[in-house]
Design a protein around this motif. Sequence first.
Motif, PDB file in Angstrom:
ATOM      1  N   ASP A  71       0.737  -1.144   0.010  1.00 43.86           N
ATOM      2  CA  ASP A  71       0.014   0.138  -0.049  1.00 43.86           C
ATOM      3  C   ASP A  71       0.962   1.303  -0.066  1.00 43.86           C
ATOM      4  N   ALA A  72       1.926   1.134   0.877  1.00 45.51           N
ATOM      5  CA  ALA A  72       2.737   2.132   0.611  1.00 45.51           C
ATOM      6  C   ALA A  72       3.514   2.548  -0.550  1.00 45.51           C
ATOM      7  N   LEU A  73       3.760   1.512  -1.074  1.00 44.24           N
ATOM      8  CA  LEU A  73       4.263   1.744  -2.639  1.00 44.24           C
ATOM      9  C   LEU A  73       3.458   2.256  -3.875  1.00 44.24           C
ATOM     10  N   ARG A  74       2.176   1.635  -3.470  1.00 47.09           N
ATOM     11  CA  ARG A  74       0.937   2.288  -4.455  1.00 47.09           C
ATOM     12  C   ARG A  74       0.950   4.129  -4.226  1.00 47.09           C
ATOM     13  N   ALA A  75       0.724   3.906  -2.839  1.00 49.75           N
ATOM     14  CA  ALA A  75       0.430   5.355  -2.440  1.00 49.75           C
ATOM     15  C   ALA A  75       1.643   6.429  -2.884  1.00 49.75           C
ATOM     16  N   ALA A  76       2.767   6.011  -2.872  1.00 47.27           N
ATOM     17  CA  ALA A  76       3.902   6.849  -3.441  1.00 47.27           C
ATOM     18  C   ALA A  76       4.170   6.854  -4.773  1.00 47.27           C
ATOM     19  N   GLY A  77       3.315   6.148  -5.517  1.00 49.16           N
ATOM     20  CA  GLY A  77       3.374   6.012  -7.243  1.00 49.16           C
ATOM     21  C   GLY A  77       4.413   5.251  -7.451  1.00 49.16           C
ATOM     22  N   HIS A  78       4.836   4.260  -6.710  1.00 45.33           N
ATOM     23  CA  HIS A  78       5.886   3.353  -7.252  1.00 45.33           C
ATOM     24  C   HIS A  78       5.474   1.887  -7.407  1.00 45.33           C
ATOM     25  N   ALA A  79       4.290   1.635  -7.859  1.00 44.53           N
ATOM     26  CA  ALA A  79       3.661   0.328  -8.018  1.00 44.53           C
ATOM     27  C   ALA A  79       2.539   0.606  -9.182  1.00 44.53           C
ATOM     28  N   TYR A  80       2.375  -0.291 -10.088  1.00 35.39           N
ATOM     29  CA  TYR A  80       1.362  -0.071 -11.089  1.00 35.39           C
ATOM     30  C   TYR A  80       0.659  -1.473 -11.532  1.00 35.39           C
ATOM     31  N   LEU A  81      -0.442  -1.344 -11.919  1.00 34.02           N
ATOM     32  CA  LEU A  81      -0.918  -2.423 -12.328  1.00 34.02           C
ATOM     33  C   LEU A  81      -1.167  -2.920 -13.868  1.00 34.02           C
ATOM     34  N   LYS A  82      -0.685  -4.092 -14.325  1.00 37.62           N
ATOM     35  CA  LYS A  82      -0.568  -4.490 -15.252  1.00 37.62           C
ATOM     36  C   LYS A  82      -0.874  -5.955 -15.662  1.00 37.62           C
ATOM     37  N   ASP A  83      -1.870  -6.132 -16.738  1.00 36.98           N
ATOM     38  CA  ASP A  83      -2.330  -7.566 -16.968  1.00 36.98           C
ATOM     39  C   ASP A  83      -2.801  -8.164 -15.836  1.00 36.98           C
ATOM     40  N   GLY A  84      -3.311  -7.880 -14.807  1.00 36.07           N
ATOM     41  CA  GLY A  84      -4.018  -8.021 -13.558  1.00 36.07           C
ATOM     42  C   GLY A  84      -2.755  -8.241 -12.385  1.00 36.07           C
ATOM     43  N   ALA A  85      -1.722  -8.051 -12.569  1.00 40.08           N
ATOM     44  CA  ALA A  85      -0.590  -8.237 -11.683  1.00 40.08           C
ATOM     45  C   ALA A  85       0.118  -6.819 -11.118  1.00 40.08           C
ATOM     46  N   TRP A  86       0.351  -6.898  -9.952  1.00 36.36           N
ATOM     47  CA  TRP A  86       0.876  -5.450  -9.555  1.00 36.36           C
ATOM     48  C   TRP A  86       2.497  -5.549  -9.603  1.00 36.36           C
ATOM     49  N   TRP A  87       2.890  -4.476  -9.965  1.00 38.63           N
ATOM     50  CA  TRP A  87       4.429  -4.424 -10.495  1.00 38.63           C
ATOM     51  C   TRP A  87       5.163  -3.227  -9.528  1.00 38.63           C
ATOM     52  N   PHE A  88       6.170  -3.340  -9.183  1.00 40.99           N
ATOM     53  CA  PHE A  88       7.052  -2.504  -8.657  1.00 40.99           C
ATOM     54  C   PHE A  88       8.067  -1.572  -9.332  1.00 40.99           C
ATOM     55  N   LYS A  89       8.003  -0.556  -9.552  1.00 45.04           N
ATOM     56  CA  LYS A  89       8.610   0.318 -10.842  1.00 45.04           C
ATOM     57  C   LYS A  89      10.279   0.383 -10.293  1.00 45.04           C
ATOM     58  N   SER A  90      10.861  -0.755 -10.281  1.00 48.64           N
ATOM     59  CA  SER A  90      12.440  -0.840  -9.792  1.00 48.64           C
ATOM     60  C   SER A  90      13.274  -0.193 -10.786  1.00 48.64           C
ATOM     61  N   THR A  91      12.873  -0.273 -12.066  1.00 48.92           N
ATOM     62  CA  THR A  91      13.642   0.428 -13.053  1.00 48.92           C
ATOM     63  C   THR A  91      13.920   1.722 -12.871  1.00 48.92           C
ATOM     64  N   ASP A  92      12.991   2.568 -11.895  1.00 45.84           N
ATOM     65  CA  ASP A  92      13.096   3.926 -11.500  1.00 45.84           C
ATOM     66  C   ASP A  92      14.627   3.829 -10.744  1.00 45.84           C
ATOM     67  N   TYR A  93      14.877   3.030 -10.182  1.00 45.80           N
ATOM     68  CA  TYR A  93      16.228   3.048  -9.239  1.00 45.80           C
ATOM     69  C   TYR A  93      17.183   1.979  -9.662  1.00 45.80           C
TER      70      TYR A  93
END
Length: 586
Positions: free
Chosen positions: A305-327
């Motif tokens: 939830d903390a990652l979603r709230a901070a905009g670091h997660a997204y929903l794609k093809d029914g799965a939740w992904w972490f934007k680790s490429t940003d780091y």
Amino acid sequence: MKTLIEKLLAHAMAELPEDLVPAAARNVSIEVESTRDAQHGDFASNLAMQLARAARQNPRKLAETLVRLLPASPAIAKVDIAGAGFINFHLSKEAYHAVIAKVLRDGRRYGRSLDGAGRSVQVEFVSANPTGPLHVGHGRHAAYGASVANLLEAVGYRVEREYYINDSGRQMDILAVSSWLRYLEHCGEHFTFPANGYRGDYIAAIGERLFAAQGTTLRHGAAEVFKDLPPDEPQGGDKDAYIDALIARARTLIGAAAFRRVLDLALAGILDDIREDLKEFGVTFDCWFSERHLSDNGSVDRALDALRAAGHAYLKDGAWWFKSTDYGDEKDRVMVRENGVKTYFASDIAYVFNKLRRGFDHLLYIWGADHHGYITRLRAGLTALGGPAESFEVRLVQFVSLFRGGEKAQMSTRSGEFVTLRDLRKEVGNDAARLFYVMRSNDQHLDFDLELATARSNDNPVYYIQYAHARVASVMRQLQERGLAHDAAHGLASLSKLTAPQELQLIKRVSAFPEIVRQCAAQRAPHTMVHYLRDLANDFHTNYSAHQFIVDDAALRDARLDLALAAQTVIRNGLELLGVAAPVTM
């Protein structure tokens, strides 16, 4: 001594004229290192060259100015300049004599410092999957992690030692079904054990304990258990698909609650064995942290939830992904699959989030070399959750090869063909195991030579170092047997009598210990301590062979005994940091 020289140089740098070196150009670290050649003194600094680059001055002339501005100190006999501007410091004999007095005065405190005072570090190490006994590879993690934690504590850090229990996920299901199948065998059922099941006598023992606790209440016939399952690997099938089908069948036949009881019984037994094994090895933990706890108390969901709230997660093809490429990661990472099942990475994120909330200044993970790929993604998770990237550190421990009789032993938890840490400890002893595990850098492969570890010879480093400590105790017993007493104060007043090269070398080696502790802690390098202790033992043995300690001249006798006791103190302190005993008899 190194700290003193750094302070002298800092004073001289502060006194430099502004037109020679502007204040803005003085933001450099003062580096002081031991010299390799005694002709160049005891310590050297490249401060003049660092300042010269920043201020665009001639480094040698700048070194000359720094030397003129150095405050006088009785510890410094001479200062000279070499090469392009190295400043060499020659210590006085009085400085070294003062070290001997400090060693005898400080005792077990000698070598300790407050460099890390006010800072906390959590060291998480071993964290072996609780699917079987610890093997010799886990032993290296234990010895390395415990030694690093001891070193950090020795330089003032508040250290918490943690074991992360991987008690969730598919591996636990495999453990449970393997234990249940052994239980069925104990009930009298006959079948071929799955290729991907956990094997070994310890699983059979769990099956027996399960039978003692449950009787035949969990028994189902082999025909019912294995009916219509896909083929296992020996029959040309997929071993993973087969074991997963067996897990599902077990849950159906005995129920989810009973399956959980089977797992809990197996897990408790294995964890008890791991705890006891490590305790006997001299390795203890402040916290045993359960991965299952993260899911049960909602920590995984809160982290996501903390990652979603901070905009670091997204929903794609029914799965939740972490934007680790940003780091800096090579690709984004799945946290929740399309079927709603959370990945191991989700638990890892929740775990680092939990550590951040516990308020540690620094997080030190000690992992196996095969976990290298996890470093970037986990650091990314920590940063995304608000933690400073520099607070995250991973040290990788390379694999161990155990040789017995020239043959390499195999270590596989699934097959059951592994050599346990307990077996190794019984064969070579705790001291040899602890020291041999850390005598090479953690990032280098280790070949563990059993024959050398048990040899009573100078080639065996643990024997050689411990023998030096025991020799001092023997000398003191001989002194008492001759009806003589040791006067430490008289010896300190007579240290000027120690003029032989072997004595001076031993004094110098003893004086280096505090800096060695700092270096080992900063570099997470207990192997450097092993090398230092072996050099110290060599210097002591050389001095012992060259001189009689119990001589008629009382002043010389007391001085030599003071030096011997100082060397013994340092050996003991160094061995304690490595978790190795310092015996008084051999």
